[in-house]
Each structure stands twice: as structure tokens, then as C-alpha cells.
Enzyme design. Structure first.
Site, PDB file in Angstrom:
ATOM      1  N   GLY A 110      -9.983 -18.036  13.861  1.00  0.00           N
ATOM      2  CA  GLY A 110     -10.082 -16.163  13.426  1.00  0.00           C
ATOM      3  C   GLY A 110     -10.875 -15.784  12.634  1.00  0.00           C
ATOM      4  O   GLY A 110     -10.793 -14.307  12.633  1.00  0.00           O
ATOM      5  N   LYS A 162       2.737  -7.241   9.723  1.00  0.00           N
ATOM      6  CA  LYS A 162       1.433  -7.429   9.525  1.00  0.00           C
ATOM      7  C   LYS A 162       0.939  -8.911   9.184  1.00  0.00           C
ATOM      8  O   LYS A 162      -0.053  -8.802   8.655  1.00  0.00           O
ATOM      9  CB  LYS A 162       0.955  -6.716   8.387  1.00  0.00           C
ATOM     10  CG  LYS A 162       0.935  -6.602   6.665  1.00  0.00           C
ATOM     11  CD  LYS A 162      -0.008  -6.351   5.566  1.00  0.00           C
ATOM     12  CE  LYS A 162       0.878  -6.475   4.387  1.00  0.00           C
ATOM     13  NZ  LYS A 162      -0.579  -6.805   3.299  1.00  0.00           N
ATOM     14  N   ILE A 209       0.925  -1.062  -0.110  1.00  0.00           N
ATOM     15  CA  ILE A 209       0.045  -0.046   0.111  1.00  0.00           C
ATOM     16  C   ILE A 209       0.739   1.733  -0.022  1.00  0.00           C
ATOM     17  O   ILE A 209       0.560   1.956  -0.506  1.00  0.00           O
ATOM     18  CB  ILE A 209      -0.590  -0.276   1.173  1.00  0.00           C
ATOM     19  CG1 ILE A 209      -1.929  -1.683   1.344  1.00  0.00           C
ATOM     20  CG2 ILE A 209      -1.552   1.214   1.341  1.00  0.00           C
ATOM     21  CD1 ILE A 209      -2.800  -1.553   2.418  1.00  0.00           C
ATOM     22  N   ASN A 254      10.777  -6.788   5.585  1.00  0.00           N
ATOM     23  CA  ASN A 254       9.274  -7.398   3.758  1.00  0.00           C
ATOM     24  C   ASN A 254       9.044  -6.371   3.008  1.00  0.00           C
ATOM     25  O   ASN A 254       7.692  -6.644   2.665  1.00  0.00           O
ATOM     26  CB  ASN A 254       8.373  -7.339   4.946  1.00  0.00           C
ATOM     27  CG  ASN A 254       6.779  -8.051   4.460  1.00  0.00           C
ATOM     28  OD1 ASN A 254       7.439  -9.062   3.507  1.00  0.00           O
ATOM     29  ND2 ASN A 254       5.453  -7.932   4.931  1.00  0.00           N
ATOM     30  N   TYR A 277      -1.381  -8.680  15.963  1.00  0.00           N
ATOM     31  CA  TYR A 277      -1.163  -8.137  15.074  1.00  0.00           C
ATOM     32  C   TYR A 277      -2.622  -7.080  15.228  1.00  0.00           C
ATOM     33  O   TYR A 277      -1.984  -5.765  15.090  1.00  0.00           O
ATOM     34  CB  TYR A 277      -1.312  -8.693  13.040  1.00  0.00           C
ATOM     35  CG  TYR A 277      -1.913  -7.998  12.003  1.00  0.00           C
ATOM     36  CD1 TYR A 277      -2.951  -7.268  11.777  1.00  0.00           C
ATOM     37  CD2 TYR A 277      -0.917  -6.601  12.114  1.00  0.00           C
ATOM     38  CE1 TYR A 277      -3.879  -6.196  10.918  1.00  0.00           C
ATOM     39  CE2 TYR A 277      -1.227  -5.559  11.272  1.00  0.00           C
ATOM     40  CZ  TYR A 277      -2.409  -5.963  10.629  1.00  0.00           C
ATOM     41  OH  TYR A 277      -3.504  -5.208   9.780  1.00  0.00           O
ATOM     42  N   LYS A 282      -3.063  -2.756  15.822  1.00  0.00           N
ATOM     43  CA  LYS A 282      -3.963  -1.501  15.239  1.00  0.00           C
ATOM     44  C   LYS A 282      -4.697  -0.475  16.492  1.00  0.00           C
ATOM     45  O   LYS A 282      -4.661   0.214  16.317  1.00  0.00           O
ATOM     46  CB  LYS A 282      -4.718  -2.012  14.355  1.00  0.00           C
ATOM     47  CG  LYS A 282      -3.900  -2.720  13.124  1.00  0.00           C
ATOM     48  CD  LYS A 282      -2.887  -1.251  12.453  1.00  0.00           C
ATOM     49  CE  LYS A 282      -2.243  -1.887  11.526  1.00  0.00           C
ATOM     50  NZ  LYS A 282      -1.176  -0.767  10.434  1.00  0.00           N
ATOM     51  N   SER A 302      -6.816  -1.030  10.024  1.00  0.00           N
ATOM     52  CA  SER A 302      -7.536  -1.889   9.269  1.00  0.00           C
ATOM     53  C   SER A 302      -8.752  -2.133  10.122  1.00  0.00           C
ATOM     54  O   SER A 302      -9.322  -2.074  10.956  1.00  0.00           O
ATOM     55  CB  SER A 302      -6.509  -3.209  10.193  1.00  0.00           C
ATOM     56  OG  SER A 302      -7.211  -3.915   9.696  1.00  0.00           O
ATOM     57  N   ALA A 303      -9.462  -2.952   9.667  1.00  0.00           N
ATOM     58  CA  ALA A 303     -11.265  -3.094   9.621  1.00  0.00           C
ATOM     59  C   ALA A 303     -11.308  -4.400  10.412  1.00  0.00           C
ATOM     60  O   ALA A 303     -12.011  -4.713  11.533  1.00  0.00           O
ATOM     61  CB  ALA A 303     -11.843  -3.575   8.680  1.00  0.00           C
ATOM     62  N   ASN A 338      -0.382 -15.667   3.099  1.00  0.00           N
ATOM     63  CA  ASN A 338      -1.467 -15.461   3.934  1.00  0.00           C
ATOM     64  C   ASN A 338      -3.262 -15.139   3.284  1.00  0.00           C
ATOM     65  O   ASN A 338      -3.374 -15.695   3.740  1.00  0.00           O
ATOM     66  CB  ASN A 338      -1.474 -15.209   5.271  1.00  0.00           C
ATOM     67  CG  ASN A 338      -0.226 -14.889   5.806  1.00  0.00           C
ATOM     68  OD1 ASN A 338       0.063 -15.977   6.317  1.00  0.00           O
ATOM     69  ND2 ASN A 338       0.739 -13.515   5.976  1.00  0.00           N
ATOM     70  N   ARG A 369     -10.015 -21.374   8.411  1.00  0.00           N
ATOM     71  CA  ARG A 369      -9.142 -21.324   9.722  1.00  0.00           C
ATOM     72  C   ARG A 369      -9.350 -20.335  10.505  1.00  0.00           C
ATOM     73  O   ARG A 369     -10.195 -18.994  10.618  1.00  0.00           O
ATOM     74  CB  ARG A 369      -8.662 -19.741   8.460  1.00  0.00           C
ATOM     75  CG  ARG A 369      -6.819 -19.142   8.966  1.00  0.00           C
ATOM     76  CD  ARG A 369      -6.168 -18.362   8.187  1.00  0.00           C
ATOM     77  NE  ARG A 369      -7.006 -17.568   7.284  1.00  0.00           N
ATOM     78  CZ  ARG A 369      -6.544 -16.519   6.486  1.00  0.00           C
ATOM     79  NH1 ARG A 369      -5.745 -16.172   6.035  1.00  0.00           N
ATOM     80  NH2 ARG A 369      -7.640 -14.893   6.751  1.00  0.00           N
TER      81      ARG A 369
HETATM   82  C1  WQD Z   1      -9.994 -13.594   3.181  1.00  0.00           C
HETATM   83  C2  WQD Z   1     -11.263 -14.543   2.843  1.00  0.00           C
HETATM   84  C3  WQD Z   1     -10.104 -16.248   4.337  1.00  0.00           C
HETATM   85  C4  WQD Z   1      -6.696 -17.116   2.422  1.00  0.00           C
HETATM   86  C5  WQD Z   1      -6.459  -9.792   6.374  1.00  0.00           C
HETATM   87  C6  WQD Z   1      -5.826  -9.003   7.986  1.00  0.00           C
HETATM   88  C7  WQD Z   1      -6.515  -7.710   7.824  1.00  0.00           C
HETATM   89  C8  WQD Z   1      -5.957  -7.217   5.855  1.00  0.00           C
HETATM   90  C9  WQD Z   1      -6.580  -8.120   5.446  1.00  0.00           C
HETATM   91  C10 WQD Z   1      -3.541  -6.372   6.796  1.00  0.00           C
HETATM   92  C11 WQD Z   1     -11.042 -15.108   4.386  1.00  0.00           C
HETATM   93  C12 WQD Z   1     -10.223 -16.544   2.900  1.00  0.00           C
HETATM   94  C13 WQD Z   1      -7.509 -16.828   2.634  1.00  0.00           C
HETATM   95  C14 WQD Z   1      -6.284 -18.516   1.303  1.00  0.00           C
HETATM   96  C15 WQD Z   1      -9.078 -18.297   1.518  1.00  0.00           C
HETATM   97  N1  WQD Z   1      -4.203  -7.294   6.086  1.00  0.00           N
HETATM   98  N2  WQD Z   1      -9.183 -17.038   2.544  1.00  0.00           N
HETATM   99  N3  WQD Z   1      -7.982 -19.083   1.721  1.00  0.00           N
HETATM  100  O1  WQD Z   1      -8.432 -12.491   6.458  1.00  0.00           O
HETATM  101  O2  WQD Z   1     -10.576 -10.739   5.594  1.00  0.00           O
HETATM  102  O3  WQD Z   1      -7.878 -10.129   6.243  1.00  0.00           O
HETATM  103  O4  WQD Z   1      -5.886  -9.366   5.709  1.00  0.00           O
HETATM  104  O5  WQD Z   1      -4.364  -4.924   7.434  1.00  0.00           O
HETATM  105  O6  WQD Z   1      -5.962  -6.841   8.846  1.00  0.00           O
HETATM  106  O7  WQD Z   1      -6.915  -9.657   8.957  1.00  0.00           O
HETATM  107  O8  WQD Z   1      -8.513 -11.494   4.301  1.00  0.00           O
HETATM  108  O9  WQD Z   1      -7.385 -12.644   2.048  1.00  0.00           O
HETATM  109  O10 WQD Z   1      -6.494 -13.421   4.428  1.00  0.00           O
HETATM  110  O11 WQD Z   1      -8.925 -13.868   3.420  1.00  0.00           O
HETATM  111  O12 WQD Z   1     -10.597 -19.017   1.611  1.00  0.00           O
HETATM  112  O13 WQD Z   1      -5.632 -18.996   1.063  1.00  0.00           O
HETATM  113  O14 WQD Z   1     -10.729 -15.139   1.653  1.00  0.00           O
HETATM  114  O15 WQD Z   1     -11.239 -17.252   4.933  1.00  0.00           O
HETATM  115  O16 WQD Z   1     -12.379 -15.926   4.005  1.00  0.00           O
HETATM  116  P1  WQD Z   1      -8.601 -11.135   5.920  1.00  0.00           P
HETATM  117  P2  WQD Z   1      -7.275 -12.601   3.661  1.00  0.00           P
END
Ligand code: WQD
Length: 340
Positions: free
Chosen positions: A297, A85, A13, A36, A152, A156, A125-126, A201, A295
């Protein structure tokens, strides 16, 4: 001329915001420890904008280095992205996350105060909302200090709390807390984009790596959520829209608003399966996936009420899911191994 210090400006970003700042006529000074991110980003930024960026490879934990930068540069405002993050990693090494994100921010704020630079845009972050009781999410929703599931996300909240207390003690600060939903996509040149270290991730970079043949198959983390197709729903926002939201926030700070808080999202949610389908359309390939365990959380649904940013910043996300996937695919297919 406004000189903006962008911490973490070589990140996903941060680099897109640096491009938008340069294109909007700001001077930009980037500080990044490259833990990173890649210095190669700076060449790409200069290729896109034909402008040069001052760069300091320093760590916010090095208070002296930070102060030297302030003494050398006439900094007008700061946009603070620099942070670790990765949600799951933060659960394994919480102390590293608290030291890096919190102590680093305290050093930055102390240096700003000492040099009387009190104009800050903070990358929040949301995640701070935790599992919302209802959607869409508005800025006055409760902060989930108790239920946020990872260090993490807690950093925030802690930084937002610090900034609220600093402003209460000294109302000469102007601070914009920007709560991002799910930033994805890339600059349409394909020169810069999301380049996570190791196995991504997040969903979109993972899908993109499968599309480009770097990874085999997407694991869909659960299909038994309370959503139309059972998979997680999120508010994906184009990273260039997000970058433009920062320009709007800087303009807002010039009006001495004090401390203001905005969601940066589109107000529309897409499920994991919808993202996969849209990405298949963008790349013209089938994306193999399998349903896996939920997953830890993760929440069912999360999307923004974007009204406050529209009314008070004049900010509205313009780019739709097609553009997000097309731009993400162009970046990934042009840079299958990232900034190597
Ligand atoms: C999105 C959806 C997963 C990976 C995180 C952080 C947030 C911000 C954005 C930093 C979810 C699903 C994911 C995969 C999947 N980061 N998924 N397979 O968790 O909404 O937010 O990233 O600021 O703070 O919490 O984003 O992209 O990880 O997941 O099914 O290999 O995709 O379960 O529903 P998330 P995400």
C-alpha cells in the site's frame, strides 16, 4: 468567547491543537474515549498553557452522552479528530474502523445539527489522494475512492463525501476539510508529543524509539522506489504548524465560506534515509537501519502544493525538518516510555 469542542483532544494532533487554541484565547472542551490516548495529556496541556481544559471521557458512539455535553456547554465550533487511524490495523478489523469512524462522526453531526452548531473543522488526510499521478498534489486532484488501499483511508473519503452532501443539502453549514500530509515533531516544551500504542506504524516515532533505545533498528520499507535515493518520499509537517493551521481554518469559518478544502503540508518532500539522517543530527546518535521489503500500500512520493492554504487561509508551515526532529527528540528523550 468562542467555545471549541475538540473530539480526540488527548491524541497527538488533538493535544497540540488544544494548546494552540488555548494560547489563541479560545475556550476548549475536549471529548476523548482514551482508547488510544492518555488522560495525562491534560495535565501536560495545563502545565504548558496555565489554563484548564474541560474534559469529558465519552465515546462518540454514545449519542446521549454527546447530547448531554451540548446541553451543558455553549459550543461555537467543533474540531473533529477522534478516529482510529492505524492503516494496517484497519485492514484486519475494517468493521471496527467503519463503526468507530463513520458512526461516531454521524452521531457527532446529528448532535451538531440538533443543537444548531454548524461550524466544523474535519481532520482529513492526504491518504484520500491515493497514488497521485503527479506531485505536488493540489486540492482539485481526484479522490482515489477506488485505489485507496485501506479501510482507514476509505473512512476519510466517506466522511468527506458525507460532509459534501450535507453541505449541498444545507448551505448554512461552514465546513473546513483539512488534508494533513505527514505530521511529526512535538511541542518544544517536550511535555506533549506522539505516543502511539505498541510498536509505531509510522516512521518518525519508530526512529525516535530506536534513538532512545526502546527499539533495535529501523526497517526501511524498500529502497527501489522511483525517488532520488530509492526510499519513500513524504511531506513532513511540524505538528505545531499543523495545529496553527486549525486556528486559521476556524477564522476562515467565521467568514461563512461554506465548505472549503485545504492541504496542510510544507510542499517539500523528504526520503526515509533523509529523515534518518536528520534525526541522527538532532539526537547526536547513529540510528541503525536495514533495508526491508516494501510495505503493502505504500507509494513512492507524496507531497503537497500548499499554495491554496497560503492564499486563502494565510497559512504557511514555518518550522523546518531540523526543528521537527529536534522537537521530536526532546519529547522522546524526556518521555522514553510516553505518558506512563
Ligand atoms: C512514511 C514513509 C514508509 C515506517 C501514514 C498514513 C496517513 C497518515 C500518516 C494518519 C513511507 C516509510 C515507515 C517504518 C519505513 N496517518 N517507513 N519504516 O504511510 O506516509 O502515511 O501516516 O492520518 O494517513 O497513511 O506514513 O510514517 O507510515 O511512512 O521505511 O518503520 O516511511 O514506507 O515511505 P505514511 P509512515
Amino acid at each position: 468567547m468562542s467555545n471549541i469542542l475538540v473530539t480526540g483532544g488527548c491524541g497527538f494532533i488533538g493535544s497540540h491543537t488544544t494548546v494552540s487554541l488555548l494560547e489563541a484565547g479560545y475556550n476548549v472542551i475536549v471529548i476523548d474515549n482514551l482508547v488510544n490516548s492518555s488522560k495525562k495529556v491534560l495535565e501536560r496541556i495545563e502545565k504548558i498553557t496555565k489554563k484548564n481544559v474541560k474534559f469529558y471521557q465519552e465515546d462518540l458512539l454514545d449519542g446521549k452522552a454527546l447530547n448531554d455535553i451540548y446541553e451543558k456547554e455553549e459550543i461555537t465550533s467543533v474540531i473533529h479528530f477522534a478516529a482510529l487511524k492505524a492503516v494496517s490495523e484497519s485492514c484486519e478489523i475494517p468493521l471496527v474502523y467503519f463503526n468507530n469512524n463513520i458512526t461516531g462522526t454521524i452521531n457527532l453531526l446529528k448532535t451538531m445539527e440538533r443543537n444548531n452548531v454548524k461550524s466544523l473543522v474535519f481532520s482529513s488526510s492526504a491518504t484520500v489522494y491515493g497514488k497521485p499521478a503527479t506531485v505536488p498534489i493540489s486540492e482539485d486532484f481526484p479522490i482515489a475512492a477506488l485505489t485507496v488501499s485501506n479501510p482507514y483511508g476509505r473512512t476519510k473519503i466517506m466522511i468527506e463525501d458525507m460532509l459534501r452532501d450535507i453541505y449541498k443539502a444545507d448551505s448554512t453549514w461552514n465546513i473546513a476539510l483539512l488534508r494533513y500530509f505527514n505530521p511529526i515533531g512535538a511541542h518544544e516544551s517536550g511535555e506533549i508529543g506522539e505516543n502511539p500504542n505498541g510498536i509505531p506504524n509510522n516512521l518518525l516515532p519508530y526512529v525516535a524509539k530506536v534513538a532512545v533505545g526502546e527499539l533495535e533498528c529501523v526497517n526501511v520499507y524498500g529502497d527501489d522506489y522511483d525517488t532520488p535515493d530509492g526510499t519513500g518520499v513524504r511531506d513532513y509537517i511540524h505538528v505545531v504548524d499543523l495545529a496553527e493551521g486549525h486556528i486559521k481554518a476556524l477564522e476562515k469559518l467565521k467568514t461563512n465560506p461554506g465548505l472549503v478544502t485545504y492541504n496542510l503540508g510544507t510542499g517539500t518532500g523528504y526520503s526515509v534515509l533523509e529523515i534518518i539522517k536528520n534525526f541522527e543530527k538532532a539526537c547526536g546518535k547513529k540510528i541503525p537501519y536495514k533495508i526491508a521489503e516494501r510495505r503493502k500500500g505504500d507509494i513512492d512520493t507524496c507531497y503537497a502544493n500548499p499554495e491554496k492554504a497560503r492564499l486563502e487561509l494565510g497559512f504557511e508551515a514555518k518550522r523546518g525538518i531540523d526543528k521537527m526532529c529536534e522537537d521530536a527528540w526532546r519529547w522522546q528523550s524526556k518521555n522514553p516510555k510516553g505518558y506512563c
